[in-house]
Scaffold this motif. Structure first.
Motif, PDB file in Angstrom:
ATOM      1  N   ILE A  44      27.806  21.077  36.002  1.00 24.86           N
ATOM      2  CA  ILE A  44      28.654  19.994  35.485  1.00 24.86           C
ATOM      3  C   ILE A  44      28.492  18.714  36.302  1.00 24.86           C
ATOM      4  O   ILE A  44      28.380  17.628  35.738  1.00 24.86           O
ATOM      5  CB  ILE A  44      30.128  20.435  35.410  1.00 24.86           C
ATOM      6  CG1 ILE A  44      30.336  21.331  34.199  1.00 24.86           C
ATOM      7  CG2 ILE A  44      31.055  19.224  35.345  1.00 24.86           C
ATOM      8  CD1 ILE A  44      31.765  21.751  33.953  1.00 24.86           C
ATOM      9  N   GLU A  45      28.485  18.827  37.607  1.00 26.10           N
ATOM     10  CA  GLU A  45      28.365  17.619  38.430  1.00 26.10           C
ATOM     11  C   GLU A  45      27.033  16.920  38.193  1.00 26.10           C
ATOM     12  O   GLU A  45      26.973  15.692  38.087  1.00 26.10           O
ATOM     13  CB  GLU A  45      28.556  17.963  39.897  1.00 26.10           C
ATOM     14  CG  GLU A  45      29.992  18.305  40.210  1.00 26.10           C
ATOM     15  CD  GLU A  45      30.209  18.656  41.662  1.00 26.10           C
ATOM     16  OE1 GLU A  45      29.575  18.010  42.520  1.00 26.10           O
ATOM     17  OE2 GLU A  45      31.008  19.560  41.919  1.00 26.10           O
ATOM     18  N   GLU A  46      25.985  17.698  38.103  1.00 31.84           N
ATOM     19  CA  GLU A  46      24.664  17.113  37.888  1.00 31.84           C
ATOM     20  C   GLU A  46      24.581  16.433  36.522  1.00 31.84           C
ATOM     21  O   GLU A  46      24.104  15.299  36.405  1.00 31.84           O
ATOM     22  CB  GLU A  46      23.610  18.213  37.998  1.00 31.84           C
ATOM     23  CG  GLU A  46      22.229  17.705  38.258  1.00 31.84           C
ATOM     24  CD  GLU A  46      21.329  18.827  38.723  1.00 31.84           C
ATOM     25  OE1 GLU A  46      20.713  18.656  39.782  1.00 31.84           O
ATOM     26  OE2 GLU A  46      21.241  19.864  38.033  1.00 31.84           O
ATOM     27  N   VAL A 117       8.610  18.861  37.938  1.00 30.02           N
ATOM     28  CA  VAL A 117       9.666  18.107  38.618  1.00 30.02           C
ATOM     29  C   VAL A 117      10.879  18.129  37.697  1.00 30.02           C
ATOM     30  O   VAL A 117      10.888  17.474  36.652  1.00 30.02           O
ATOM     31  CB  VAL A 117       9.225  16.656  38.937  1.00 30.02           C
ATOM     32  CG1 VAL A 117      10.341  15.897  39.608  1.00 30.02           C
ATOM     33  CG2 VAL A 117       7.966  16.660  39.787  1.00 30.02           C
ATOM     34  N   LYS A 118      11.873  18.917  38.072  1.00 25.61           N
ATOM     35  CA  LYS A 118      13.003  19.168  37.177  1.00 25.61           C
ATOM     36  C   LYS A 118      14.333  18.905  37.859  1.00 25.61           C
ATOM     37  O   LYS A 118      14.429  18.891  39.082  1.00 25.61           O
ATOM     38  CB  LYS A 118      12.968  20.620  36.686  1.00 25.61           C
ATOM     39  CG  LYS A 118      11.739  20.934  35.880  1.00 25.61           C
ATOM     40  CD  LYS A 118      11.789  22.319  35.301  1.00 25.61           C
ATOM     41  CE  LYS A 118      10.499  22.568  34.561  1.00 25.61           C
ATOM     42  NZ  LYS A 118      10.653  23.084  33.264  1.00 25.61           N
ATOM     43  N   LEU A 122      20.027  22.153  35.922  1.00 25.95           N
ATOM     44  CA  LEU A 122      19.874  22.142  34.468  1.00 25.95           C
ATOM     45  C   LEU A 122      18.481  22.564  34.020  1.00 25.95           C
ATOM     46  O   LEU A 122      18.312  23.025  32.892  1.00 25.95           O
ATOM     47  CB  LEU A 122      20.181  20.742  33.919  1.00 25.95           C
ATOM     48  CG  LEU A 122      21.621  20.270  34.075  1.00 25.95           C
ATOM     49  CD1 LEU A 122      21.738  18.794  33.731  1.00 25.95           C
ATOM     50  CD2 LEU A 122      22.546  21.097  33.208  1.00 25.95           C
ATOM     51  N   GLY A 123      17.482  22.361  34.876  1.00 27.01           N
ATOM     52  CA  GLY A 123      16.117  22.734  34.531  1.00 27.01           C
ATOM     53  C   GLY A 123      15.416  21.738  33.620  1.00 27.01           C
ATOM     54  O   GLY A 123      14.348  22.030  33.088  1.00 27.01           O
ATOM     55  N   TRP A 124      15.991  20.569  33.421  1.00 22.98           N
ATOM     56  CA  TRP A 124      15.365  19.544  32.572  1.00 22.98           C
ATOM     57  C   TRP A 124      14.269  18.847  33.358  1.00 22.98           C
ATOM     58  O   TRP A 124      14.378  18.660  34.570  1.00 22.98           O
ATOM     59  CB  TRP A 124      16.370  18.502  32.124  1.00 22.98           C
ATOM     60  CG  TRP A 124      17.503  19.004  31.302  1.00 22.98           C
ATOM     61  CD1 TRP A 124      17.644  20.230  30.732  1.00 22.98           C
ATOM     62  CD2 TRP A 124      18.677  18.266  30.964  1.00 22.98           C
ATOM     63  NE1 TRP A 124      18.837  20.300  30.057  1.00 22.98           N
ATOM     64  CE2 TRP A 124      19.485  19.098  30.186  1.00 22.98           C
ATOM     65  CE3 TRP A 124      19.119  16.980  31.236  1.00 22.98           C
ATOM     66  CZ2 TRP A 124      20.712  18.699  29.672  1.00 22.98           C
ATOM     67  CZ3 TRP A 124      20.333  16.576  30.732  1.00 22.98           C
ATOM     68  CH2 TRP A 124      21.114  17.421  29.956  1.00 22.98           C
ATOM     69  N   GLU A 125      13.254  18.396  32.642  1.00 20.97           N
ATOM     70  CA  GLU A 125      12.220  17.594  33.292  1.00 20.97           C
ATOM     71  C   GLU A 125      12.811  16.239  33.660  1.00 20.97           C
ATOM     72  O   GLU A 125      13.495  15.610  32.857  1.00 20.97           O
ATOM     73  CB  GLU A 125      11.020  17.406  32.371  1.00 20.97           C
ATOM     74  CG  GLU A 125      10.218  18.669  32.144  1.00 20.97           C
ATOM     75  CD  GLU A 125       8.978  18.410  31.308  1.00 20.97           C
ATOM     76  OE1 GLU A 125       8.395  17.303  31.414  1.00 20.97           O
ATOM     77  OE2 GLU A 125       8.596  19.315  30.553  1.00 20.97           O
ATOM     78  N   HIS A 128      12.543  13.050  31.433  1.00 20.28           N
ATOM     79  CA  HIS A 128      13.516  12.820  30.348  1.00 20.28           C
ATOM     80  C   HIS A 128      14.749  12.095  30.880  1.00 20.28           C
ATOM     81  O   HIS A 128      15.320  11.252  30.204  1.00 20.28           O
ATOM     82  CB  HIS A 128      13.903  14.134  29.676  1.00 20.28           C
ATOM     83  CG  HIS A 128      12.742  14.858  29.087  1.00 20.28           C
ATOM     84  ND1 HIS A 128      12.158  14.498  27.896  1.00 20.28           N
ATOM     85  CD2 HIS A 128      12.034  15.906  29.546  1.00 20.28           C
ATOM     86  CE1 HIS A 128      11.149  15.301  27.642  1.00 20.28           C
ATOM     87  NE2 HIS A 128      11.047  16.163  28.630  1.00 20.28           N
ATOM     88  N   VAL A 129      15.147  12.432  32.082  1.00 19.73           N
ATOM     89  CA  VAL A 129      16.302  11.780  32.696  1.00 19.73           C
ATOM     90  C   VAL A 129      15.986  10.312  32.980  1.00 19.73           C
ATOM     91  O   VAL A 129      16.787   9.420  32.710  1.00 19.73           O
ATOM     92  CB  VAL A 129      16.718  12.517  33.990  1.00 19.73           C
ATOM     93  CG1 VAL A 129      17.819  11.767  34.711  1.00 19.73           C
ATOM     94  CG2 VAL A 129      17.141  13.947  33.678  1.00 19.73           C
TER      95      VAL A 129
END
Length: 185
Positions: A44-46, A117-118, A122-125, A128-129
């Protein structure tokens, strides 16, 4: 073209509202989980930080549209409005150049990021962020151009949101006063 600007106005406004509602709700859930149930939800914090950053950048673009961005403008009050518009346009030209350079380098940076690099929980790349950067700065550039077109070509100054808020409040107070006086007579 008006349809495009109208769409962008609504789009930025809705994106900002949704992002704000989401990250505030997530933080509330995290606080309740910690204080009442004694545990923390790690992602949640991330996610809240990511949503806040996207909110800030889209909000900056929207602020550029309504001319609510930070600007040193004290000296402009001493100039005639046509001269002040030209000085603002020169300053905005530097801002546009900065934005375009920033878009260029942020796209270059994102393209160099490796897929592994994620975001940690969350494991997102991360690419995308980081897309918030070129998207928001490109939108901001469009908005600066739009405002300058309105000022320099059409002769329309955007309403100062601070003054508009005060004027609306004063008008509401005056209307309430008139209504009160009609009720007492």
């Amino acid at each position: 073209m008006t349809a495009l600007w109208s769409f962008l106005d609504r789009f930025e406004s809705h994106v900002c509202r949704i992002l704000l509602a989401c990250f505030v709700t997530l933080l509330f859930v995290q606080i309740v989980a910690r204080q009442i149930f004694g545990f923390s939800i790690t992602w949640i914090e991330e996610l809240s930080i990511i949503l806040f950053v996207w909110f800030a950048y889209f909000g900056a673009s929207y602020a550029a549209r309504i001319a609510a961005h930070n600007r040193v403008g004290f000296h402009l009050g001493f100039m005639s409005r046509p001269k002040a518009r030209i000085v603002e346009a020169i300053g905005d030209a530097f801002w546009i150049i900065f934005n375009l350079v920033f878009v260029w380098y942020s796209v270059e940076f994102i393209s160099r990021l490796k897929p592994f690099v994620k975001v940690q929980t969350l494991g997102w790349e991360m690419r995308h962020v980081y897309l918030a950067l070129p998207i928001a700065f490109a939108l901001m550039t469009l908005r600066i151009l739009q405002v300058n077109y309105l000022k320099l070509v059409r002769g329309i100054d955007p309403t100062d949101p601070d003054k508009a808020g005060v004027e609306a409040a004063l008008e509401l107070a005056a209307e309430e006063q008139r209504s009160f006086e009609r009720g007492n007579h």
